[in-house]
Design a protein around this motif. Structure first.
Motif, PDB file in Angstrom:
ATOM      1  N   GLY A  86     -45.225  74.190  13.581  1.00 41.51           N
ATOM      2  CA  GLY A  86     -43.870  73.737  13.258  1.00 41.51           C
ATOM      3  C   GLY A  86     -43.432  74.331  11.940  1.00 41.51           C
ATOM      4  N   SER A  90     -41.598  69.873   9.020  1.00 38.35           N
ATOM      5  CA  SER A  90     -41.478  69.293  10.370  1.00 38.35           C
ATOM      6  C   SER A  90     -42.404  68.084  10.570  1.00 38.35           C
ATOM      7  N   LEU A 257     -43.894  70.863  16.590  1.00 36.28           N
ATOM      8  CA  LEU A 257     -43.096  69.803  15.958  1.00 36.28           C
ATOM      9  C   LEU A 257     -41.786  70.373  15.416  1.00 36.28           C
ATOM     10  N   ASP A 258     -40.775  69.529  15.488  1.00 39.39           N
ATOM     11  CA  ASP A 258     -39.510  69.866  14.842  1.00 39.39           C
ATOM     12  C   ASP A 258     -38.884  68.566  14.372  1.00 39.39           C
ATOM     13  N   LYS A 259     -38.534  68.492  13.108  1.00 39.43           N
ATOM     14  CA  LYS A 259     -37.932  67.291  12.511  1.00 39.43           C
ATOM     15  C   LYS A 259     -38.716  66.031  12.860  1.00 39.43           C
ATOM     16  N   ARG A 261     -40.703  65.372  15.335  1.00 40.00           N
ATOM     17  CA  ARG A 261     -40.881  65.037  16.755  1.00 40.00           C
ATOM     18  C   ARG A 261     -41.582  66.169  17.492  1.00 40.00           C
ATOM     19  N   ILE A 263     -41.630  68.702  20.265  1.00 35.43           N
ATOM     20  CA  ILE A 263     -40.615  69.291  21.152  1.00 35.43           C
ATOM     21  C   ILE A 263     -41.264  70.058  22.298  1.00 35.43           C
ATOM     22  N   ALA A 264     -42.570  70.316  22.205  1.00 35.23           N
ATOM     23  CA  ALA A 264     -43.272  70.977  23.313  1.00 35.23           C
ATOM     24  C   ALA A 264     -44.757  70.719  23.157  1.00 35.23           C
ATOM     25  N   SER A 265     -45.461  70.591  24.284  1.00 37.61           N
ATOM     26  CA  SER A 265     -46.930  70.461  24.207  1.00 37.61           C
ATOM     27  C   SER A 265     -47.561  71.065  25.436  1.00 37.61           C
ATOM     28  N   TYR A 358     -40.129  77.698  20.789  1.00 36.13           N
ATOM     29  CA  TYR A 358     -39.419  76.954  19.734  1.00 36.13           C
ATOM     30  C   TYR A 358     -37.914  77.241  19.808  1.00 36.13           C
ATOM     31  N   ALA A 361     -36.167  75.442  22.593  1.00 35.80           N
ATOM     32  CA  ALA A 361     -36.001  74.002  22.381  1.00 35.80           C
ATOM     33  C   ALA A 361     -35.016  73.681  21.254  1.00 35.80           C
ATOM     34  N   THR A 362     -34.921  74.568  20.256  1.00 40.90           N
ATOM     35  CA  THR A 362     -34.137  74.201  19.068  1.00 40.90           C
ATOM     36  C   THR A 362     -32.944  75.115  18.801  1.00 40.90           C
TER      37      THR A 362
END
Ligand SMILES: Nc1ncnc2c1ncn2[C@@H]1O[C@H](COP(=O)(O)OP(=O)(O)OP(=O)(O)O)[C@@H](O)[C@H]1O
Length: 389
Positions: A86, A90, A257-259, A261, A263-265, A358, A361-362
Motif C-alpha cells: 500500500g 495506507s 491497503l488503501d486509506k 482498508r 482493496i484487494a486480496s 491498485y 481499484a483506486t
C-alpha cells in the motif's frame, strides 16, 4: 491512546519448539514400517497449513481524528510469506504494530498461533518476532554485543545465548561481521543484524516492516534469499512494502491497503489474472490537455478490443487501457487516433502488474498515491512551519 512500546516484542525464549527441529534431519532411508522424517515434515506442514497462524479480523485503529486503519482483515498460514502492500499512510505499519502488541486496536479480533493479541499478549510475543522499519543498532556496539543485548531483552536463558547467537549469525551469513562495530556496517548488513535479533527467540511468525527500504538491489536480493530460506523452514512471514516487485516476487498471498482498508486480496497471480488483459499506456501528446484526453478516451473505449480506458491525470493525462489482444489492439488504436486526427506521442504495452490492480481499484498508481501522500505531508509540515513563524 495507550501505546505499548516502540520496538519489538520480547519473549521468554524457551516456550516454543524450534521450527528448525523438524529440519534437523538424519539423512538415511527409512526401514520398512518406519515413518521418514520427510513424511513427518510433510504431514506437519500439511497440518499446520490448515491452521491460520495469523488472523486479523476487522481491525480498526484511530489516532485522535486520524483513522489509520478503518477495516483490515487478513489471514496468514504457516510457512507462508504474506505481503501487505500500500502507499504511504495506507495503514500498513499501524496494522503490524497492533498485531505485534505494540499498539492497542480500537476494534477487531487479532490472533497469533491461536493466542489473542489483546488478551494473551505475552504468549503472542513468544511466538512472534518484529523487525521495525528503522534499524535500531547502537553504532558503538559490535554486532555480537548488539545480539547479546537483544538476547537479554528477549529473556533468553543465559546458557542458551551463545548457541542462539551463533545460529542466527550463521543463518544470516553474518559470522565475519560479528566483531566489528555496528557503525561501520552498510545498510544491508545492518538490516541483516536487525533480522537476526528478531530471530533470536526462535519465533514462529516474523513480522517485517519494509525490510528492504533504502537498500541497493544486491542487498535486497540477499534479504529476499534469507526470507525464502526462513519460509522453507516453516516460518510465517508478514511483510509490508511499497516495492511492488518485492511483494510480487516474494508473497504467496497479499492484501493491498488503501486509506486503511483492504482493496484487494489473493495471490499475486490471482490478483493480476482477475483484472485480466494486457495493458497499453499511451500519450496523445507529452502533456495532453484534459479535453483532448477525454476525446481519445471516448473514442478508444468504443473499440471492441479495449476493455477499459482510464485517464491518469498525474501522468500528463496519459491513457491506461486494458485490451484483449494486444497486437490487434495496438493496430486498432493507431488507426482510430489517426482517423480522428489525434496525434500519438508514445505507446507502451505491458502485462498486468500489482500496480494495475491498485490502479483498477483506486484510479491512481501506487507511485502517484505515494507522491500525493508526500505532498499532503509536506503541505501539513509547511502549514505548521508558517504557524510557528
Ligand atoms: N502515532 C501516530 N499518531 C498520529 N497519527 C499516526 C500515528 N501513526 C500513524 N499515524 C497516521 O495514520 C495513518 C497511517 O499510518 P501508517 O504509518 O500506519 O501507514 P503506512 O502505510 O505504514 O505508511 P508508511 O509507508 O509511510 O509507513 C497516516 O495518516 C499516519 O500519519
Amino acid at each position: 491512546m495507550h501505546e505499548l512500546g516502540n520496538r519489538r516484542s520480547f519473549s521468554s525464549g524457551h516456550g516454543n519448539p524450534p521450527q528448525s527441529a523438524l529440519v534437523a534431519v538424519v539423512a538415511r532411508t527409512p526401514k520398512e514400517g518406519e515413518i521418514s522424517v520427510k513424511m513427518l515434515r510433510e504431514s506437519h506442514t500439511e497440518l499446520m497449513t490448515m491452521t491460520a497462524t495469523v488472523k486479523v479480523e476487522h481491525l480498526r485503529k484511530s489516532y485522535g481524528a486520524i483513522t489509520a486503519v478503518a477495516d483490515v482483515s487478513l489471514t496468514a498460514h504457516q510457512g507462508e510469506i504474506f505481503g501487505v502492500l500500500g502507499p504511504n499512510g495506507s495503514g500498513k505499519t499501524t496494522t503490524l504494530r497492533c498485531l505485534c502488541t505494540l499498539s492497542r486496536p480500537d476494534a477487531g479480533l487479532l490472533e497469533v498461533c491461536g493466542f489473542s493479541v489483546l488478551h494473551q499478549p505475552h504468549l503472542v510475543r513468544q511466538k512472534l518476532g518484529y523487525v521495525a522499519q528503522e534499524v535500531a543498532l547502537d553504532k558503538i556496539l559490535t554486532g555480537q554485543e548488539f545480539l547479546e543485548l537483544q538476547a537479554a531483552l528477549y529473556h533468553i536463558p543465559r546458557a542458551l545465548i551463545p548457541e542462539r547467537i551463533e545460529a542466527v549469525l550463521a543463518r544470516l551469513d553474518l559470522l565475519q561481521w560479528r566483531d566489528r562495530q555496528c557503525g561501520t556496517y552498510s545498510g544491508g548488513i545492518r538490516k541483516r543484524f536487525d533480522l537476526a535479533a528478531g530471530l533470536l527467540h526462535q519465533p514462529q511468525v516474523l513480522v517485517l516492516d519494509e525490510p528492504t527500504v533504502g537498500l541497493d538491489i544486491e542487498s535486497r536480493q540477499v534479504i529476499w534469499d534469507v526470507l525464502r530460506d526462513l519460509k522453507a523452514q516453516g516460518l510465517t512471514i508478514i511483510l509490508t512494502s511499497h516495492y511492488l516487485e518485492e511483494v510480487d516476487l516474494l508473497s504467496d498471498r497479499l492484501v493491498i491497503l488503501d486509506k486503511g482498508r483492504v482493496i484487494a486480496s489473493g495471490s499475486p497471480e490471482e490478483l493480476k489474472a482477475n483484472i485480466g488483459g494486457d495493458r497499453v499506456t499511451l500519450r496523445v501528446r507529452e502533456f495532453t490537455p484534459r479535453q483532448e484526453a477525454q476525446r481519445a478516451q471516448a473514442l478508444l473505449s468504443q473499440l471492441t478490443c479495449v476493455k477499459s480506458a482510464l485517464i491518469n491525470a498525474n501522468q500528463g493525462n496519459s491513457l491506461n487501457l486494458v485490451v484483449t489482444d494486444v497486437t490487434v489492439a495496438i493496430a486498432a488504436i493507431k488507426r482510430a487516433l489517426e482517423e480522428a486526427g489525434l496525434p500519438l506521442f508514445s505507446l507502451a504495452q505491458s502485462r498486468p502488474s500489482l500496480d494495475d490492480v491498485y490502479l483498477a481499484a483506486t484510479g491512481q498508481t501506487l507511485l502517484d498515491a505515494d507522491l500525493a501522500a508526500a505532498a499532503q505531508r509536506d503541505s501539513k509540515q509547511l502549514k505548521k512551519e508558517v504557524m510557528q513563524r
